[in-house]
Design a protein around this motif. Structure first.
Motif, PDB file in Angstrom:
ATOM      1  N   THR B 285     -62.021 -71.656  72.062  1.00  0.00           N
ATOM      2  CA  THR B 285     -60.607 -71.312  71.914  1.00  0.00           C
ATOM      3  C   THR B 285     -59.962 -72.301  70.955  1.00  0.00           C
ATOM      4  O   THR B 285     -60.166 -73.499  71.068  1.00  0.00           O
ATOM      5  CB  THR B 285     -59.900 -71.399  73.277  1.00  0.00           C
ATOM      6  OG1 THR B 285     -60.704 -70.713  74.215  1.00  0.00           O
ATOM      7  CG2 THR B 285     -58.531 -70.768  73.213  1.00  0.00           C
ATOM      8  N   ARG B 286     -59.219 -71.756  70.021  1.00  0.00           N
ATOM      9  CA  ARG B 286     -58.562 -72.637  69.055  1.00  0.00           C
ATOM     10  C   ARG B 286     -57.072 -72.672  69.324  1.00  0.00           C
ATOM     11  O   ARG B 286     -56.455 -71.654  69.533  1.00  0.00           O
ATOM     12  CB  ARG B 286     -58.803 -72.139  67.637  1.00  0.00           C
ATOM     13  CG  ARG B 286     -60.211 -72.373  67.250  1.00  0.00           C
ATOM     14  CD  ARG B 286     -60.512 -72.037  65.832  1.00  0.00           C
ATOM     15  NE  ARG B 286     -61.891 -72.460  65.607  1.00  0.00           N
ATOM     16  CZ  ARG B 286     -62.211 -73.654  65.167  1.00  0.00           C
ATOM     17  NH1 ARG B 286     -61.274 -74.524  64.865  1.00  0.00           N
ATOM     18  NH2 ARG B 286     -63.462 -73.993  65.013  1.00  0.00           N
ATOM     19  N   ILE B 287     -56.525 -73.861  69.318  1.00  0.00           N
ATOM     20  CA  ILE B 287     -55.086 -73.988  69.486  1.00  0.00           C
ATOM     21  C   ILE B 287     -54.459 -73.892  68.109  1.00  0.00           C
ATOM     22  O   ILE B 287     -54.903 -74.550  67.174  1.00  0.00           O
ATOM     23  CB  ILE B 287     -54.740 -75.337  70.147  1.00  0.00           C
ATOM     24  CG1 ILE B 287     -55.414 -75.390  71.511  1.00  0.00           C
ATOM     25  CG2 ILE B 287     -53.240 -75.505  70.258  1.00  0.00           C
ATOM     26  CD1 ILE B 287     -55.438 -76.769  72.109  1.00  0.00           C
ATOM     27  N   GLU B 288     -53.439 -73.034  67.983  1.00  0.00           N
ATOM     28  CA  GLU B 288     -52.838 -72.863  66.671  1.00  0.00           C
ATOM     29  C   GLU B 288     -51.533 -73.612  66.576  1.00  0.00           C
ATOM     30  O   GLU B 288     -50.739 -73.631  67.499  1.00  0.00           O
ATOM     31  CB  GLU B 288     -52.603 -71.380  66.422  1.00  0.00           C
ATOM     32  CG  GLU B 288     -53.910 -70.671  66.264  1.00  0.00           C
ATOM     33  CD  GLU B 288     -53.748 -69.439  65.430  1.00  0.00           C
ATOM     34  OE1 GLU B 288     -52.985 -69.492  64.455  1.00  0.00           O
ATOM     35  OE2 GLU B 288     -54.361 -68.435  65.770  1.00  0.00           O
ATOM     36  N   ARG B 289     -51.357 -74.234  65.444  1.00  0.00           N
ATOM     37  CA  ARG B 289     -50.093 -74.914  65.201  1.00  0.00           C
ATOM     38  C   ARG B 289     -49.527 -74.421  63.887  1.00  0.00           C
ATOM     39  O   ARG B 289     -50.254 -73.881  63.058  1.00  0.00           O
ATOM     40  CB  ARG B 289     -50.317 -76.420  65.131  1.00  0.00           C
ATOM     41  CG  ARG B 289     -50.816 -76.988  66.431  1.00  0.00           C
ATOM     42  CD  ARG B 289     -50.766 -78.499  66.424  1.00  0.00           C
ATOM     43  NE  ARG B 289     -51.188 -78.991  67.719  1.00  0.00           N
ATOM     44  CZ  ARG B 289     -52.458 -79.180  68.072  1.00  0.00           C
ATOM     45  NH1 ARG B 289     -53.411 -78.899  67.227  1.00  0.00           N
ATOM     46  NH2 ARG B 289     -52.761 -79.640  69.267  1.00  0.00           N
ATOM     47  N   VAL B 290     -48.234 -74.631  63.715  1.00  0.00           N
ATOM     48  CA  VAL B 290     -47.611 -74.196  62.460  1.00  0.00           C
ATOM     49  C   VAL B 290     -48.106 -75.092  61.326  1.00  0.00           C
ATOM     50  O   VAL B 290     -48.138 -76.294  61.478  1.00  0.00           O
ATOM     51  CB  VAL B 290     -46.084 -74.274  62.567  1.00  0.00           C
ATOM     52  CG1 VAL B 290     -45.463 -73.885  61.234  1.00  0.00           C
ATOM     53  CG2 VAL B 290     -45.607 -73.372  63.663  1.00  0.00           C
TER      54      VAL B 290
END
Lengths: 348, 290
Positions: B285-290
């Motif tokens: 699972t990848r955490i997405e950031r702006v």
């Protein structure tokens, strides 16, 4: 919206206009004159190709709304074309609906199914979404192939010719039917991106988390984008059903999805004009290759034997070349050419 | 019961080949973040290269395998250097489309050189059958499971033990950190494509030995997607679980229900999994950031 240098807008209305300069209006006039002359200058064979291009333009514009403007990669184009074609064909042959009504219902049904298959997009992004739409393509294909009652067990649907179409002037009459429909569809798509809805699509494409933070409803934007795009694709499918007068699953395979993706890549992602150029390019390419192949085939028999393989190879090479050399497609090449002429003798 | 056993063997054999094809796919994705839509064509080209060496050039099968492996490595490196490297950092759609274009070119090349007719290739694996628990088991499918198992094990050991394997894992984990540790990311990319082409070659040759050398081998490339989604796009053990699951599922559905349904059932599973777990079952699972 980025406009060329040297153009100053004094009002927001002026900035939102589709055409800013006299040159742009002049070019539009030229295109219209060309479109009006085309049917009388071409023979039946090439007019038939022009008609296929017009149908493809609608589909390519629809796909570009989804892929180019909203950033949702879709490999399900063939499936959605099939939904449009089958719905309109079944409605007008068996339910006896008048053709325009059948087309409208087909658009709505395709939009609905598109939204349905767009639901995974709410949780998936990029590559995972591409694979999910591949699944939707395969599932729709399975349904249209295996549900016998769709085609009454024949495997294909024969659509009766529209009553006012004559055999001798078939292509010409169709040209005059397709041209206004395609024109209106392209204009509509162009205008969507002057509205807040269209802008929200682009916001989702550019940075979805940031878009959500400034108040774009991502769920709504994504599902609407799928529905809107599929609506255009459904129209394209329905038109192709009446134009070709038969509906079979072979015409909606994954290769078709790939062909349409190639159109918008070659034409230019995120550009309505680009989808038009791409559709023209990708539909003309095989026809021209056939032409060249037949000429060259007289002297080199190898070309005649291998023409289908050569076509596939050139199709692939065209995609790769565009991506490597000009990833923003024909649209970008065209605007660079315009800039070159405009600023001549200076470079920029 | 015997039918069940037979279907299981068929399913495991299919699944083992699928796992090999998926392994190449996952290797490329892990190292370079490229989704390779040309994986099926890699199988196809691999099978035809082996065919050329084995049948056309009449080499013994061991030499033919060597020729095939060398050819596959060259293919992988060339594709990486001239098609994918210029696109590093481009959007997902560009990368997908370039591999689709590549698949079209590869398929066309095979068609130009070999035509569309089915080529017969003498069977390498013995074709007899053995009796087991009342079921007649085809020996070649059992051997396919064995060979695929050995190859997969070899790849796993390579990743865990060898210098290059560890470097590959480092690049997959964090490219910049790997660069600062003196790992050549370019070499690792080339290595990933070469290894993927080799595993596709093995899968292609096994598949051709079970059926025949023909264009249909390429269609195997699409079923790789449900496999990798099931296992997670970046999980090597996941490919084995995913491959065997999809292989068995297809055989059971086609054996007990409907062969047509078996073609589409992997995709239904795929959509179902993605709805519940958007990164696949074993995927990271990848955490997405702006």
């Amino acid at each position: 919206m980025a406009t060329a240098t040297g153009i100053h807008h004094r009002t927001y209305r002026a900035e939102l206009r589709l055409r800013h300069t006299k040159a742009e209006w002049f070019r539009l006039a030229l295109v219209i004159v060309l479109l009006l002359v085309v049917p009388y200058a071409l023979n039946t064979y090439w007019l038939g190709i022009a008609n296929s291009i017009l149908i493809a333009v609608v589909g390519a514009v629809g796909l570009n709304i989804l892929v180019g403007f909203t950033g949702q990669i879709s490999l399900g184009q063939g499936g959605f074309l099939a939904v449009g074609a089958y719905t309109s064909a079944i409605l007008s042959t068996r339910a006896g609906l008048p053709v325009p009504l059948a087309i409208i219902v087909a658009i709505l049904v395709t939009a609905f199914i598109g939204a349905l298959f767009g639901l995974p997009a709410l949780r998936l992004k990029g590559l995972y979404l591409a694979i999910a739409t591949l699944a939707s393509q395969e599932i729709i294909m399975f349904v249209v192939r295996r549900w016998g009652f769709l085609t009454e067990g024949k495997g294909y649907i024969e659509v009766p010719r529209l009553p006012f179409i004559e055999r001798e002037t078939f292509e010409l009459q169709w040209y005059w039917i397709l041209l206004p429909i395609t024109f209106v569809a392209v204009l509509m798509a162009r205008n969507v991106f002057r509205t807040s809805l269209g802008r929200s699509f682009m916001a989702v494409r550019d940075q979805d988390i940031a878009a959500e933070a400034i108040g774009v409803n991502i769920t709504r934007a994504k599902v609407t984008a799928f529905a809107l795009s599929s609506g255009f694709v459904g129209l394209s499918g329905a038109l192709s059903a009446y134009y070709t007068e038969t509906v079979t699953w072979e015409r909606f395979t994954l290769d078709v999805s790939v062909l349409y993706l190639a159109m918008i890549i070659v034409g230019g992602l995120g550009s309505i004009a680009g989808s038009v150029y791409g559709a023209i390019f990708m539909m003309l390419l095989p026809a021209l290759l056939t032409e060249v192949g037949q000429k060259a085939g007289d002297s080199i028999p190898f070309i005649t034997d291998q023409l289908p393989a050569i076509k596939n190879a050139i199709f692939g090479i065209a995609i790769i070349t565009f991506l490597l050399i000009e990833p923003r497609g024909l649209d970008r090449i065209w605007s660079r050419m315009k800039d070159y002429v405009r600023f001549w003798p200076f470079r920029y | 019961m015997s039918n069940f056993l037979l279907l299981t063997v068929y399913g495991l054999a299919d699944g083992a080949i699928l796992a090999l094809a998926a392994l190449g796919f996952v290797l490329i994705y892990k190292a370079t973040r490229v989704i390779n839509f040309a994986q099926g064509e890699f199988l196809l080209v691999g099978a035809y290269m082996f065919y050329t060496a084995f049948v056309v050039m009449r080499l013994p099968w061991i030499l033919a395998s060597v020729v095939g492996v060398i050819g596959a490595i060259i293919l992988g490196v060339l594709v990486e250097r001239f098609v994918l490297r210029p696109l590093v950092g481009e959007s997902a759609i560009s990368v997908i489309m370039v591999t689709i274009g590549l698949s079209s070119v590869l398929k066309a090349l095979v068609q130009m050189f070999f035509g569309t007719s089915v080529r017969e290739q003498p069977k390498i694996l013995p074709t007899g059958s053995i009796e087991f628990l009342g079921a007649t088991m085809p020996v070649n499918r059992l051997l396919v499971i064995l060979i695929a198992g050995v190859v997969l094990a070899a790849f796993t050991i390579f990743f865990r033990r060898s210098r290059h394997g560890i470097a590959m894992r480092a690049v997959a984990d964090d490219q910049q950190a790997a660069l600062t540790m003196g790992i050549s990311v370019r070499q690792i990319f080339a290595l990933a494509w070469a290894l993927a082409a080799v595993s596709a070659l093995v899968a292609g040759v096994l598949l051709a030995d079970l059926s025949a050398v023909e264009q249909n081998i390429a269609s195997f490339g699409l079923i790789v997607f449900p496999v990798v989604i099931l296992g997670g796009l970046d999980s090597v053990p996941g490919t084995i679980v995913g491959g065997l699951t999809i292989g068995l599922l297809k055989q059971y559905v086609s054996g007990y229900a409907d062969p047509g349904l078996a073609e589409v059932i992997p995709y239904v599973v795929l959509v179902a999994i993605l709805m519940v777990r958007p990164y696949g079952i074993f995927g990271e699972t990848r955490i997405e950031r702006v």
